[in-house]
Design a protein around this motif. Structure first.
Motif, mmCIF file in Angstrom:
data_model
loop_
_atom_site.group_PDB
_atom_site.id
_atom_site.type_symbol
_atom_site.label_atom_id
_atom_site.label_comp_id
_atom_site.label_asym_id
_atom_site.label_seq_id
_atom_site.Cartn_x
_atom_site.Cartn_y
_atom_site.Cartn_z
ATOM 1 N N LEU A 135 0.786 1.630 -12.542
ATOM 2 C CA LEU A 135 0.569 0.283 -12.414
ATOM 3 C C LEU A 135 1.975 -0.533 -12.242
ATOM 4 C CD1 LEU A 135 -0.936 -2.366 -12.336
ATOM 5 C CD2 LEU A 135 -0.878 -2.395 -14.838
ATOM 6 N N GLN A 136 2.971 -0.101 -12.955
ATOM 7 C CA GLN A 136 4.345 -0.782 -12.924
ATOM 8 C C GLN A 136 4.840 -0.473 -11.342
ATOM 9 O OE1 GLN A 136 6.223 1.195 -16.227
ATOM 10 N NE2 GLN A 136 6.115 -0.719 -17.462
ATOM 11 N N LYS A 137 4.851 0.801 -10.918
ATOM 12 C CA LYS A 137 5.261 1.064 -9.680
ATOM 13 C C LYS A 137 4.718 0.287 -8.612
ATOM 14 C CE LYS A 137 6.415 4.966 -6.534
ATOM 15 N NZ LYS A 137 6.051 6.642 -6.324
ATOM 16 N N ALA A 138 3.308 0.242 -8.571
ATOM 17 C CA ALA A 138 2.502 -0.315 -7.834
ATOM 18 C C ALA A 138 2.822 -1.762 -7.631
ATOM 19 C CB ALA A 138 1.109 -0.197 -7.808
ATOM 20 N N THR A 139 2.956 -2.565 -8.744
ATOM 21 C CA THR A 139 3.045 -3.848 -8.855
ATOM 22 C C THR A 139 4.373 -4.266 -8.225
ATOM 23 O OG1 THR A 139 1.786 -4.120 -10.832
ATOM 24 C CG2 THR A 139 3.199 -5.785 -10.489
ATOM 25 N N GLN A 140 5.651 -3.460 -8.606
ATOM 26 C CA GLN A 140 7.025 -3.633 -7.862
ATOM 27 C C GLN A 140 6.724 -3.456 -6.316
ATOM 28 O OE1 GLN A 140 9.316 -1.076 -9.937
ATOM 29 N NE2 GLN A 140 9.313 -2.173 -12.106
ATOM 30 N N LEU A 141 6.006 -2.603 -5.924
ATOM 31 C CA LEU A 141 5.950 -2.013 -4.533
ATOM 32 C C LEU A 141 5.322 -3.452 -3.746
ATOM 33 C CD1 LEU A 141 6.579 -0.133 -2.239
ATOM 34 C CD2 LEU A 141 4.308 0.641 -2.863
ATOM 35 N N VAL A 142 4.244 -3.778 -4.409
ATOM 36 C CA VAL A 142 3.336 -4.942 -3.681
ATOM 37 C C VAL A 142 4.245 -6.369 -3.659
ATOM 38 C CG1 VAL A 142 1.610 -6.339 -3.861
ATOM 39 C CG2 VAL A 142 1.400 -3.723 -4.040
ATOM 40 N N GLN A 143 4.569 -6.528 -4.828
ATOM 41 C CA GLN A 143 5.490 -7.908 -5.098
ATOM 42 C C GLN A 143 6.670 -7.908 -4.033
ATOM 43 O OE1 GLN A 143 6.170 -8.671 -9.181
ATOM 44 N NE2 GLN A 143 7.134 -10.810 -8.679
ATOM 45 N N HIS A 144 7.413 -6.787 -3.959
ATOM 46 C CA HIS A 144 8.604 -6.780 -3.034
ATOM 47 C C HIS A 144 8.175 -6.727 -1.793
ATOM 48 C CE1 HIS A 144 11.667 -4.889 -0.606
ATOM 49 N NE2 HIS A 144 12.570 -5.249 -1.538
ATOM 50 N N LEU A 173 -6.512 -1.150 -10.679
ATOM 51 C CA LEU A 173 -4.894 -1.055 -10.679
ATOM 52 C C LEU A 173 -4.471 -2.787 -10.207
ATOM 53 C CD1 LEU A 173 -3.077 0.900 -11.218
ATOM 54 C CD2 LEU A 173 -2.472 1.086 -8.694
ATOM 55 N N PRO A 174 -4.531 -3.449 -11.363
ATOM 56 C CA PRO A 174 -4.379 -4.657 -11.033
ATOM 57 C C PRO A 174 -2.970 -5.421 -10.522
ATOM 58 C CG PRO A 174 -4.626 -4.419 -13.499
ATOM 59 C CD PRO A 174 -4.867 -3.175 -12.735
ATOM 60 N N VAL A 175 -2.822 -5.336 -9.454
ATOM 61 C CA VAL A 175 -1.268 -5.567 -9.090
ATOM 62 C C VAL A 175 -1.242 -6.920 -8.852
ATOM 63 C CG1 VAL A 175 -1.188 -3.193 -8.192
ATOM 64 C CG2 VAL A 175 -2.106 -4.932 -6.598
ATOM 65 N N TYR A 176 -0.082 -7.240 -8.221
ATOM 66 C CA TYR A 176 0.527 -8.689 -7.961
ATOM 67 C C TYR A 176 -0.333 -9.136 -6.686
ATOM 68 C CZ TYR A 176 3.663 -12.097 -5.962
ATOM 69 O OH TYR A 176 4.240 -13.317 -5.574
ATOM 70 N N THR A 177 -0.847 -10.387 -6.803
ATOM 71 C CA THR A 177 -1.593 -11.081 -5.719
ATOM 72 C C THR A 177 -0.825 -12.087 -4.761
ATOM 73 O OG1 THR A 177 -2.770 -12.704 -6.838
ATOM 74 C CG2 THR A 177 -3.738 -10.491 -6.908
ATOM 75 N N GLY A 178 0.280 -12.437 -5.429
ATOM 76 C CA GLY A 178 0.942 -13.520 -4.608
ATOM 77 C C GLY A 178 0.232 -15.023 -4.793
ATOM 78 N N ASN A 199 1.289 -9.767 3.894
ATOM 79 C CA ASN A 199 0.086 -10.212 3.079
ATOM 80 C C ASN A 199 -0.410 -9.218 2.127
ATOM 81 O OD1 ASN A 199 -1.720 -8.283 4.662
ATOM 82 N ND2 ASN A 199 -1.563 -9.553 6.406
ATOM 83 N N PHE A 200 -1.471 -9.509 1.092
ATOM 84 C CA PHE A 200 -1.896 -8.605 0.126
ATOM 85 C C PHE A 200 -2.292 -7.440 0.660
ATOM 86 C CE2 PHE A 200 -5.087 -7.674 -2.784
ATOM 87 C CZ PHE A 200 -4.470 -7.278 -3.936
ATOM 88 N N ILE A 201 -3.045 -7.586 1.644
ATOM 89 C CA ILE A 201 -3.929 -6.538 2.349
ATOM 90 C C ILE A 201 -2.850 -5.154 2.754
ATOM 91 C CG2 ILE A 201 -5.466 -5.277 3.935
ATOM 92 C CD1 ILE A 201 -7.040 -8.050 3.719
ATOM 93 N N ASP A 202 -1.918 -5.743 3.746
ATOM 94 C CA ASP A 202 -0.951 -4.657 4.031
ATOM 95 C C ASP A 202 0.001 -4.137 3.096
ATOM 96 O OD1 ASP A 202 -1.914 -4.960 6.868
ATOM 97 O OD2 ASP A 202 -0.761 -6.494 7.332
ATOM 98 N N ALA A 203 0.376 -4.918 1.991
ATOM 99 C CA ALA A 203 1.187 -4.472 0.992
ATOM 100 C C ALA A 203 0.551 -3.720 0.065
ATOM 101 C CB ALA A 203 1.726 -5.964 0.037
ATOM 102 N N MET A 225 5.487 -8.328 -0.581
ATOM 103 C CA MET A 225 4.778 -9.703 -0.316
ATOM 104 C C MET A 225 5.997 -10.969 -0.410
ATOM 105 S SD MET A 225 1.265 -9.650 -2.060
ATOM 106 C CE MET A 225 0.811 -11.119 -1.530
ATOM 107 N N ASP A 226 6.756 -10.636 -1.320
ATOM 108 C CA ASP A 226 8.015 -11.839 -1.401
ATOM 109 C C ASP A 226 9.057 -11.618 -0.601
ATOM 110 O OD1 ASP A 226 6.379 -12.744 -3.392
ATOM 111 O OD2 ASP A 226 7.312 -12.071 -5.155
ATOM 112 N N LYS A 227 9.431 -10.640 -0.463
ATOM 113 C CA LYS A 227 10.668 -10.004 0.522
ATOM 114 C C LYS A 227 10.359 -9.831 1.914
ATOM 115 C CE LYS A 227 13.279 -10.326 -3.178
ATOM 116 N NZ LYS A 227 14.246 -11.603 -3.486
ATOM 117 N N LYS A 228 9.442 -9.100 2.230
ATOM 118 C CA LYS A 228 9.235 -8.649 3.517
ATOM 119 C C LYS A 228 8.210 -9.499 4.218
ATOM 120 C CE LYS A 228 10.358 -3.653 2.690
ATOM 121 N NZ LYS A 228 9.746 -2.466 3.047
ATOM 122 N N LYS A 229 7.371 -10.593 3.385
ATOM 123 C CA LYS A 229 6.698 -11.549 3.742
ATOM 124 C C LYS A 229 5.133 -10.807 4.394
ATOM 125 C CE LYS A 229 9.675 -14.552 2.973
ATOM 126 N NZ LYS A 229 9.278 -15.328 1.728
#
Length: 394
Positions: free
Chosen positions: A365-374, A43-48, A382-386, A376-380
């Motif tokens: 994948l679309q849902k997971a990527t949006q969730l992780v990106q939001h 599940l290749p999600v956003y890494t930041g 890290n990748f592991i917690d996101a 990391m970018d909005k709530k600051k």
């Protein structure tokens, strides 16, 4: 490419079969001995992470991205060959002279020794020593360059097809073709330490695993990286390509700011060769002599390095010491050695298909990527917690 000559004591290994059966997830961290592994997929999600430049990949187009088959690093190997040759020259020519002078200084007066006798004796000694050591040292480097180039010429590169959303691996020995879905590729970053009697060195490995579901086997693919950021950045560049396509900004914003211009197609060649010599010279000129009409105060204000007319001269001196264009000629030869021609099935697989037949990312994948990106970018976060939010929120 000299990894065969300089082997570290503990090579990084892919995750064990037992752990693979536990289905690793993005954001999961596992400890294997002294080596820590961070999973980036499946599940290749956003890494930041800032992606590496696309110029680091030997071939990128609208259909596929190719990993492997690059001769990057061969210029350094050619320079190392030059350094070894100079080391042999210094040892066999200048060492006798230095030792003869030293013996002349420390030898008490009244002895039968003379500078000429000492020099003659030492020159003969180092001559016989050089006859044995020079071919071994120089030959070892040459053999390593040739063997690594020949091995690369037999290694099939890894291809990522963004239109089909699949990854293709061809075994260089059996020529067996393995094609797996993009979203099922397992990727990880390993960090470990190699302890010697002198110090402890941290090493990083970017790894991928492609599962052959028919045979129940896993094909690991490993790449040594200089840092964790570079390792994750490599994966992020591949992920962005697969999800968004070829970036329009190939050179990267930082390079445009540094040079004040876009690089030419000549400079953007994704391999090392004779053109690299000209590119390095141009970079040195633009690094020290941009906007020659600017005053020193204006240069400092815009962040330019101080004007240094010796910078280019020293660049030429070092090129003379490394036997001018010899390292670049070696790299050009390595590039022409190339990689094996892909099998017919892979060539057909690499052909473009109509846009209406392009594979689409899964809803998961679309849902997971949006969730992780939001996160990391909005709530600051890290990748592991996101990534932990993916399972919590289903």
């Amino acid at each position: 490419m000299l990894n065969k000559l300089f082997k570290r004591k503990a090579e990084p290994v892919p995750p064990s079969a037992a752990q693979e059966r536990q289905n690793p997830k993005a954001g999961e961290v596992r400890q294997i001995g002294t080596e820590e592994t961070l999973y980036l997929a499946p599940l290749p999600v956003y890494t930041g992470q800032q992606p590496v430049s696309m110029q680091g990949f030997p071939e990128v187009n609208d259909v596929y991205l190719q990993v492997g088959g690059s001769n990057i690093g061969m210029v350094w190997q050619g320079k190392m060959l030059a350094w070894v040759i100079w080391l042999m020259i210094i040892m066999n020519v200048f060492s006798p002279l230095f030792l003869a002078v030293l013996l002349g200084i420390i030898t008490p007066e009244g002895t039968n020794n003379t500078f000429a006798k000492d020099l003659s004796m030492l020159a003969e000694l180092f001559l016989y020593l050089g006859i044995f050591t020079t071919p071994i040292c120089v030959g070892t480097v040459i053999h390593t360059i040739i063997s690594q180039t020949r091995e690369q010429a037999r290694q099939y590169p890894l291809r990522f097809n963004r239109q089909r959303r699949e990854v293709c691996f061809v075994d260089s020995k059996t020529h067996e073709i393995l094609i797996v879905p993009w979203e099922k590729v397992t990727a990880w970053i390993s960090q470990g330490q190699m302890v010697t009697q002198y110090n402890a060195t941290t090493f990083y490995t970017f790894g991928m695993a492609l599962e052959n579901e028919e045979k129940g086997t896993v094909q690991p693919i490993l790449f040594d990286k200089p840092s964790q950021a570079h390792a994750i950045g490599t994966w992020e560049a591949i992920r962005l390509y697969m999800e968004q396509g070829v970036p329009t900004d190939k050179t990267g914003a930082w390079l445009r700011l540094l040079l004040g211009r876009e690089l030419t197609e000549y400079e953007l060649r994704p391999y090392e060769g004779l053109h690299t010599w000209e590119v390095e010279k141009l970079m040195k000129i633009e690094d020290r002599f941009p906007d020659v009409d600017m005053t020193d105060e204006e240069r400092a204000k815009h962040g330019f390095l101080p004007r240094d007319y010796w910078a280019l001269r020293w660049w030429y001196v070092w090129r003379v010491l490394s036997f001018w264009k010899m390292p670049y000629m070696i790299a050009e030869w390595g590039h022409k050695a190339g990689t094996p021609v892909m099998p017919e099935r892979v060539q057909q697989w690499s052909q473009p298909i109509p846009p209406d037949q392009w594979a689409k990312p899964s809803p998961a994948l679309q849902k997971a990527t949006q969730l992780v990106q939001h996160a990391m970018d909005k709530k600051k976060m890290n990748f592991i917690d996101a990534c932990k939010l993916i399972e919590r929120k289903g």
